[in-house]
Scaffold this motif. Structure first.
Motif, PDB file in Angstrom:
ATOM      1  N   VAL A 408       0.859  -1.187   0.000  1.00 36.62           N
ATOM      2  CA  VAL A 408       0.000   0.000   0.000  1.00 36.62           C
ATOM      3  C   VAL A 408       0.894   1.235   0.000  1.00 36.62           C
ATOM      4  N   THR A 409       0.293   2.368  -0.308  1.00 35.19           N
ATOM      5  CA  THR A 409       1.023   3.641  -0.325  1.00 35.19           C
ATOM      6  C   THR A 409       0.263   4.650   0.529  1.00 35.19           C
ATOM      7  N   ILE A 410       1.001   5.408   1.316  1.00 33.46           N
ATOM      8  CA  ILE A 410       0.380   6.502   2.071  1.00 33.46           C
ATOM      9  C   ILE A 410       0.846   7.823   1.464  1.00 33.46           C
ATOM     10  N   ALA A 411      -0.032   8.821   1.489  1.00 31.49           N
ATOM     11  CA  ALA A 411       0.301  10.095   0.867  1.00 31.49           C
ATOM     12  C   ALA A 411      -0.367  11.241   1.603  1.00 31.49           C
ATOM     13  N   SER A 412       0.329  12.382   1.589  1.00 30.04           N
ATOM     14  CA  SER A 412      -0.205  13.630   2.134  1.00 30.04           C
ATOM     15  C   SER A 412       0.813  14.711   1.820  1.00 30.04           C
ATOM     16  N   ASN A 413       0.777  15.797   2.589  1.00 33.87           N
ATOM     17  CA  ASN A 413       1.803  16.835   2.498  1.00 33.87           C
ATOM     18  C   ASN A 413       2.332  17.069   3.904  1.00 33.87           C
ATOM     19  N   LEU A 414       3.647  17.183   4.027  1.00 31.53           N
ATOM     20  CA  LEU A 414       4.244  17.338   5.353  1.00 31.53           C
ATOM     21  C   LEU A 414       3.694  18.549   6.092  1.00 31.53           C
ATOM     22  N   LYS A 415       3.337  19.605   5.372  1.00 31.56           N
ATOM     23  CA  LYS A 415       2.757  20.777   6.034  1.00 31.56           C
ATOM     24  C   LYS A 415       1.504  20.381   6.800  1.00 31.56           C
ATOM     25  N   GLU A 416       0.665  19.547   6.174  1.00 35.57           N
ATOM     26  CA  GLU A 416      -0.561  19.096   6.821  1.00 35.57           C
ATOM     27  C   GLU A 416      -0.268  18.035   7.877  1.00 35.57           C
ATOM     28  N   MET A 417       0.669  17.136   7.585  1.00 36.08           N
ATOM     29  CA  MET A 417       1.011  16.087   8.541  1.00 36.08           C
ATOM     30  C   MET A 417       1.539  16.673   9.837  1.00 36.08           C
ATOM     31  N   PHE A 418       2.380  17.713   9.731  1.00 36.66           N
ATOM     32  CA  PHE A 418       2.934  18.341  10.922  1.00 36.66           C
ATOM     33  C   PHE A 418       1.832  18.888  11.838  1.00 36.66           C
ATOM     34  N   ILE A 427       8.741   7.606  24.450  1.00 35.95           N
ATOM     35  CA  ILE A 427       9.980   8.020  23.795  1.00 35.95           C
ATOM     36  C   ILE A 427      11.184   7.258  24.353  1.00 35.95           C
ATOM     37  N   ASP A 428      12.101   6.895  23.468  1.00 32.27           N
ATOM     38  CA  ASP A 428      13.356   6.236  23.838  1.00 32.27           C
ATOM     39  C   ASP A 428      14.488   7.128  23.352  1.00 32.27           C
ATOM     40  N   ARG A 429      15.248   7.689  24.295  1.00 34.62           N
ATOM     41  CA  ARG A 429      16.249   8.695  23.939  1.00 34.62           C
ATOM     42  C   ARG A 429      17.642   8.104  23.703  1.00 34.62           C
ATOM     43  N   LYS A 430      17.731   6.817  23.405  1.00 38.86           N
ATOM     44  CA  LYS A 430      19.050   6.229  23.189  1.00 38.86           C
ATOM     45  C   LYS A 430      19.566   6.451  21.768  1.00 38.86           C
ATOM     46  N   TYR A 431      18.758   7.087  20.909  1.00 39.68           N
ATOM     47  CA  TYR A 431      19.188   7.383  19.550  1.00 39.68           C
ATOM     48  C   TYR A 431      19.333   8.886  19.355  1.00 39.68           C
ATOM     49  N   GLY A 432      20.145   9.277  18.371  1.00 37.08           N
ATOM     50  CA  GLY A 432      20.382  10.688  18.109  1.00 37.08           C
ATOM     51  C   GLY A 432      19.129  11.432  17.705  1.00 37.08           C
ATOM     52  N   VAL A 433      18.181  10.717  17.083  1.00 37.23           N
ATOM     53  CA  VAL A 433      16.847  11.266  16.824  1.00 37.23           C
ATOM     54  C   VAL A 433      15.867  10.427  17.627  1.00 37.23           C
ATOM     55  N   ALA A 434      15.140  11.068  18.534  1.00 37.58           N
ATOM     56  CA  ALA A 434      14.233  10.358  19.426  1.00 37.58           C
ATOM     57  C   ALA A 434      12.800  10.774  19.152  1.00 37.58           C
ATOM     58  N   ALA A 435      11.908   9.788  19.147  1.00 32.43           N
ATOM     59  CA  ALA A 435      10.491  10.064  18.921  1.00 32.43           C
ATOM     60  C   ALA A 435       9.663   8.953  19.545  1.00 32.43           C
ATOM     61  N   PRO A 436       8.507   9.286  20.066  1.00 28.88           N
ATOM     62  CA  PRO A 436       7.580   8.260  20.533  1.00 28.88           C
ATOM     63  C   PRO A 436       6.747   7.738  19.376  1.00 28.88           C
ATOM     64  N   THR A 437       5.883   6.789  19.647  1.00 27.15           N
ATOM     65  CA  THR A 437       4.841   6.409  18.699  1.00 27.15           C
ATOM     66  C   THR A 437       4.007   7.651  18.389  1.00 27.15           C
ATOM     67  N   ILE A 438       3.661   7.857  17.117  1.00 26.12           N
ATOM     68  CA  ILE A 438       2.856   9.029  16.768  1.00 26.12           C
ATOM     69  C   ILE A 438       1.686   8.629  15.873  1.00 26.12           C
ATOM     70  N   ALA A 439       0.593   9.330  16.036  1.00 27.80           N
ATOM     71  CA  ALA A 439      -0.566   9.171  15.154  1.00 27.80           C
ATOM     72  C   ALA A 439      -0.684  10.411  14.276  1.00 27.80           C
ATOM     73  N   ILE A 440      -1.019  10.202  13.009  1.00 26.31           N
ATOM     74  CA  ILE A 440      -1.232  11.310  12.064  1.00 26.31           C
ATOM     75  C   ILE A 440      -2.566  11.098  11.370  1.00 26.31           C
ATOM     76  N   GLU A 441      -3.442  12.048  11.513  1.00 28.33           N
ATOM     77  CA  GLU A 441      -4.782  11.929  10.936  1.00 28.33           C
ATOM     78  C   GLU A 441      -4.809  12.434   9.491  1.00 28.33           C
ATOM     79  N   GLY A 442      -5.822  11.998   8.771  1.00 27.62           N
ATOM     80  CA  GLY A 442      -6.144  12.598   7.478  1.00 27.62           C
ATOM     81  C   GLY A 442      -5.244  12.250   6.333  1.00 27.62           C
ATOM     82  N   MET A 443      -4.628  11.048   6.338  1.00 23.16           N
ATOM     83  CA  MET A 443      -3.776  10.661   5.222  1.00 23.16           C
ATOM     84  C   MET A 443      -4.562   9.862   4.181  1.00 23.16           C
ATOM     85  N   THR A 444      -4.046   9.864   2.967  1.00 20.23           N
ATOM     86  CA  THR A 444      -4.639   9.067   1.888  1.00 20.23           C
ATOM     87  C   THR A 444      -3.886   7.737   1.812  1.00 20.23           C
TER      88      THR A 444
END
Length: 448
Positions: A408-418, A427-444
């Motif tokens: 499958v393919t997901i699509a949107s625009n980062l401006k809207e996703m943000f 969040i797990d901070r053992k990596y140089g970029v850290a992020a928790p699980t995130i939900a993003i609404e309104g994608m195709t």
């Protein structure tokens, strides 16, 4: 690898390079030595495939003659006088660069803390081999796993020596240890692959090989018998933390001063405006003790401070090095990184700060949606923000993960996703970029 880390000789040679460059006609100069020591072992199906060991001290000299600049690199054993003269000669015939310069003297780090980035633990090739074999064996032991793509273990040390013609001398070293494995579940055309890994500054903090292997095996087995789902709009997707880290990387790219100067960021005109959902913040901190991307000073000798790059959804800062900052009429914030002979801005310990909801509750709250564990392809346009990527993962029905999904393919625009991000609290901070699980609404979602 020797446990002795002595940078005094390298500092001395770098200082001599600066003196020789000034004598050859440079108005200003800096010299960098990047030191690297590493060893690794890779195995597959119980047999060692490759053992590697490397050591290097790579010198680079950057010189300024008026508004002209040039850089040259060399390995140990070079003639310093020849290198300095060559660099100055190159600078004299280079085009003018109105923004290239050393960092302002007032911004140089005169002292800096010990960030505890170096673990002197000695790890032998035998230990690496045993860890790699144990990691793979644990993955193969998971019911349903039928093959291995290989496993590996590594240890290394690296660091930087920097000397400038206007009074900065500094050095630091760091260590890194890692374990990884990739396994295959299923048979024939129904095979699925997945992986797991761990990477740490301190050897004692590494996840156990059996745990890494088990996680990889279980992830691969869960992906068996995937289905396609129907095409739909306004689908809520949830990014596994692995995928969320990549998403945060897109944010970092969009607020990089170099992209702003080149006009290749879709956020280039948005300083001071809301670019993320209200309540969300992006932080960057190079001074975290034992931080995975910490550094006492940047590639120009400037100490960076913790910064809230995006605060309550509002864009507050760009990542800036000296030359990039000058180009857009600002001052460096200590984010310069040496890349070859250039200095460009980049993040350090970057984090999308977590929310207050558990990932389980986040999934339950979605009802029906798509939980993504892997993205495929590079369909991200950082100039326009257009986003389209292949994805695999699991379908969410009635707030529970059900069957595996692929193709499958997901699509949107980062401006809207943000503006539609909801972070969990894991969040797990053992990596140089850290992020928790995130939900993003309104994608195709494009499926069958």
């Amino acid at each position: 690898m020797s446990s002795e880390i002595d940078s005094s000789t390298l500092l001395s040679r770098a200082s001599q390079l600066i003196d020789l460059a000034r004598k050859a006609g440079a108005d200003a100069a800096d010299a960098v030595v990047v030191r690297s020591r590493s060893q690794s072992v890779s195995v597959r199906l119980g047999k060692v495939e490759e053992t590697e060991s490397s050591e290097s001290d790579d010198f680079s000299l950057r010189v300024f003659v008026g508004k002209r600049v040039a850089s040259v690199s060399a390995n140990p054993g070079f003639d310093m006088s020849v290198l300095a003269e060559r660099a100055v000669a190159m600078a004299k015939v280079s085009p003018e660069d109105p923004f290239a310069c050393l960092a302002d003297e007032s911004r140089l780090a005169r002292s800096y803390p010990d960030l505890q980035l170096l673990d002197s633990t000695e790890v032998s090739a035998d230990q690496l081999r045993e860890a790699a074999l144990a990691t793979e064996a644990a993955g193969l032991a998971v019911p349903g796993v039928t093959n291995s793509s290989g496993a590996g273990a590594s240890s290394g040390r690296g660091g930087m020596v920097l000397v400038t013609s206007h009074g900065f001398e500094g050095s630091y070293m760091g260590s890194r240890f890692g374990r990884s494995v990739s396994v295959i579940a299923g048979e024939g055309t129904g095979m699925e692959r997945d992986y797991d890994f761990d990477s740490r500054i301190y050897f004692s903090e590494l996840d156990d090989p059996a745990e890494i292997g088990r996680r990889a095996g279980e992830r691969a087995v869960k992906r068996l018998k995937p289905r396609q789902v129907d095409t739909g709009k306004n689908v809520t997707v949830i990014f596994d933390p692995r995928i969320a880290r990549g998403f945060v990387g897109h944010i970092a790219g969009a607020i990089n001063g170099a992209s702003v100067a080149r006009k290749t960021s879709f956020l280039r005109d948005r300083m001071g405006e809301q670019v993320l959902k209200s309540g969300l913040s992006i932080t960057d901190d190079p001074m975290i003790v034992r931080g995975p991307a910490s550094r006492p000073f940047d590639g120009e000798g400037v100490s960076g401070e913790r910064m809230v790059m995006i605060e309550d959804g509002v864009l507050k800062h760009w990542f800036l090095s000296t030359s990039t900052a000058r180009e857009i009429g600002m001052e460096t914030n200590g984010r310069g990184v040496r890349g070859g002979n250039a200095v460009t801005p980049a993040s350090t310990n970057l984090a999308l700060e977590p929310g207050d909801i558990s990932p389980e509750d986040l999934i339950r709250g979605v009802g029906n949606g798509f939980y993504i564990t892997e993205l495929i392809g590079q369909g991200v346009n950082m100039i326009t923000g257009e986003y389209s990527r292949g994805a695999t993962g699991f379908w969410i029905e009635n707030g529970e993960l059900t069957f595996a999904v692929s193709e499958v393919t997901i699509a949107s625009n980062l401006k809207e996703m943000f503006m539609r991000v909801t972070p969990a609290n894991d969040i797990d901070r053992k990596y140089g970029v850290a992020a928790p699980t995130i939900a993003i609404e309104g994608m195709t979602l494009a499926g069958r």
